[in-house]
Design an enzyme around this catalytic site. Structure first.
Site, PDB file in Angstrom:
ATOM      1  N   HIS A 196      67.288  21.883  42.496  1.00 42.32           N
ATOM      2  CA  HIS A 196      67.244  22.175  43.933  1.00 42.32           C
ATOM      3  C   HIS A 196      65.969  21.632  44.560  1.00 42.32           C
ATOM      4  CE1 HIS A 196      70.709  24.831  43.567  1.00 42.32           C
ATOM      5  NE2 HIS A 196      70.730  24.899  44.885  1.00 42.32           N
ATOM      6  N   LYS A 250      74.870  34.824  40.594  1.00 46.50           N
ATOM      7  CA  LYS A 250      74.916  36.285  40.491  1.00 46.50           C
ATOM      8  C   LYS A 250      73.692  36.848  41.184  1.00 46.50           C
ATOM      9  CE  LYS A 250      72.546  36.594  36.027  1.00 46.50           C
ATOM     10  NZ  LYS A 250      71.347  37.428  36.114  1.00 46.50           N
TER      11      LYS A 250
END
Lengths: 212, 279
Positions: free
Chosen positions: A68, A133
């Site tokens: 990222h 999650k």
């Protein structure tokens, strides 16, 4: 159990065969399962609501912290990034290596908040779905509303089970990062649950309030 | 003096890291099955069932239970009458990890803090060594995932906080962690000692098998009280609501400085992996 297939045009598509996965729900309670096919359009994601069960089929991209960081630093310099963004789904995961004869190792989700600093930028540029999650920041939840994206949770710690939904894998960028490289996964009926939708709902907050 | 060749240690560690990652111990499986019977949420029960199914697949196919195959922690109890021969002890332990992670196709999850460059072989290893009487050598091998470790906390409380203050901090930490550490979790709590000792106690507390009582009845009732408080929060399996937020709370306690009340909470995810090697 009612099943609604969804494809990139927001239209009905025959459900993918080959998966026996079903979420069990309360007796007598009907729960819709949406079968999503990537890439996703705005029409695909807008009807989805926090708490909906989905399966995902098609190509998705694994990306974690360092991937990222690299993607966003390229975007900051107005340079091309090595993967498509528009309509795509990112899976926050770093699989374990495939043993001989296997497609992939264990491939469950990692905790998503670490990608929060980067997610709004990617949503703005067309990313439609994120699988991970754990909770997201307010900035990410707001960006999902603004740019029409969704956040889904896969079952954390069920990496061996989830590997069964992965039919193909190839590294598409940042091989030097090892487990953190960006991989294109071909998934078939990968199971997930909608946590944040395009209107600002949050399943984690709702679930905890109901149970406590 | 009892001689142990370090090559035997390397071989045993190699097998241990693989076994730990492929096979969930029976006490954890039993705790998951018991929780499934008691869980109030239907989705929660389904998730607990998925964990049991996941463990069966991992064991059968020799695929890791979780892709996060952990940073390896070892607790070593070395009898003072043991003589290690054939090489350096720590090197032998790390070599076992290196070989096990390579041959078992386990994920290498260790990197430089800033460059994030992977060390490539899942070393270094975190080793806690105690020298004890006798000529036995015991090694607990514990690959620990990053998600639950990130939600762990250390508090240097004021003595006035007392047990109620300790409980309050721990419950708040579990509320704050929510779905992040992969609940249902196991809580390792270290109380007393000092800044670093309470953290080590909290990790060591995770090694006690689930379903066993604390040998100290007073601490045992504290564990029950804490578990009950945590399971009332409603986080539930995977943070999606329910009555199973934690499977167990284990406390290790020791005296501390008159000015301090150190408390550490080490959170362990449901994929609690450890193997004991006995020489």
């Amino acid at each position: 159990m009612k099943e609604i297939p969804v494809d990139g045009q927001g239209t009905v598509n025959p459900a993918m065969p080959g998966s026996d996965y079903k979420f069990q729900v309360e007796k007598g309670m009907e729960k819709t399962v949406y079968h999503l096919k990537t890439p996703l359009s705005q029409d695909d994601v807008e009807p989805l609501r926090a708490g909906d069960m989905v399966t995902i089929s098609g190509k998705i991209y694994t990306a974690r912290d360092t991937a990222h960081k690299r993607l966003v630093s390229l975007l900051d310099k107005n340079q091309n990034i090595p993967i498509p963004l528009k309509g795509q789904v990112f899976y926050y995961a770093g699989p374990s290596p495939a043993a001989p004869g296997k497609v992939i190792g264990a491939v469950g989700p990692t905790t998503s908040y670490r990608m929060d600093p980067y997610a709004p930028r990617l949503l703005e540029l067309g990313l439609k779905g994120m699988i991970g999650k754990g909770k997201r920041s307010k900035e990410v939840v707001d960006a999902m509303v603004k740019y029409k994206g969704i956040y889904m949770a896969a079952i954390g710690g069920a990496g061996a089970l989830l590997a069964r939904s992965v039919k193909g894998v190839r590294i598409v960028a940042y091989e030097d990062l090892g487990p953190e490289a960006i991989r294109e996964l071909v998934v078939e009926k990968f199971p997930a649950i909608i946590i944040n939708d395009t209107v600002g709902n949050d399943l984690y907050a709702d679930s905890q309030n109901r149970s406590s | 003096m009892r001689k142990i060749h370090v090559q035997n240690i390397t071989d045993a560690v190699k097998d241990a890291v693989m076994n730990a990652n492929f096979e969930l111990n029976e006490d954890i499986l039993k705790a998951l099955r018991d929780a499934k019977e008691k869980e109030v949420s239907a989705l929660g029960r389904d998730i607990l069932m998925k964990f049991i199914e996941n463990a069966a697949i991992a064991k059968k196919e020799k695929i890791p239970l979780c892709q996060d195959t952990g940073l390896v922690v070892m607790f070593v109890e070395m009898g003072q009458d043991v003589m290690l021969v054939g090489g350096d002890f720590y090197t032998a332990l790390e070599e076992g990890v290196r070989q096990g992670y390579r041959e078992g196709f386990l994920r290498k999850s260790v990197c430089h803090p800033f460059t994030r460059k992977n060390t490539g072989d899942n070393t270094p290893v975190i080793i806690h060594l105690d020298v004890v009487p006798g000529n036995d050598l015991k090694i607990w091998v514990m690959p620990k995932g990053g998600g639950s470790e990130n939600m762990s906390r250390l508090f240097m409380l004021s003595p006035s906080a007392g047990w109620d203050g300790v409980k309050e901090r721990i419950v708040q930490a579990i509320v704050d962690a929510g779905p992040n550490p992969c609940p249902p979790t196991i809580l390792g709590v270290g109380i007393g000692g000092n800044f670093e000792q309470c953290a080590i106690l909290s990790k060591r507390a995770l090694l006690r098998p689930l379903g066993t009582s604390n040998p100290d009845p007073e601490i045992d009732s504290m564990e029950q009280e804490l578990l009950e408080a945590v399971n009332k929060i409603g986080v539930g399996p995977q943070g999606l609501g329910g009555s199973t937020t934690s499977l167990a709370a284990h406390i290790l306690m020791m005296p501390c400085h008159i000015a301090s009340l150190p408390v550490a909470l080490n959170i362990q995810c449901h994929s609690s992996r450890h193997v004991r090697i006995d020489f």
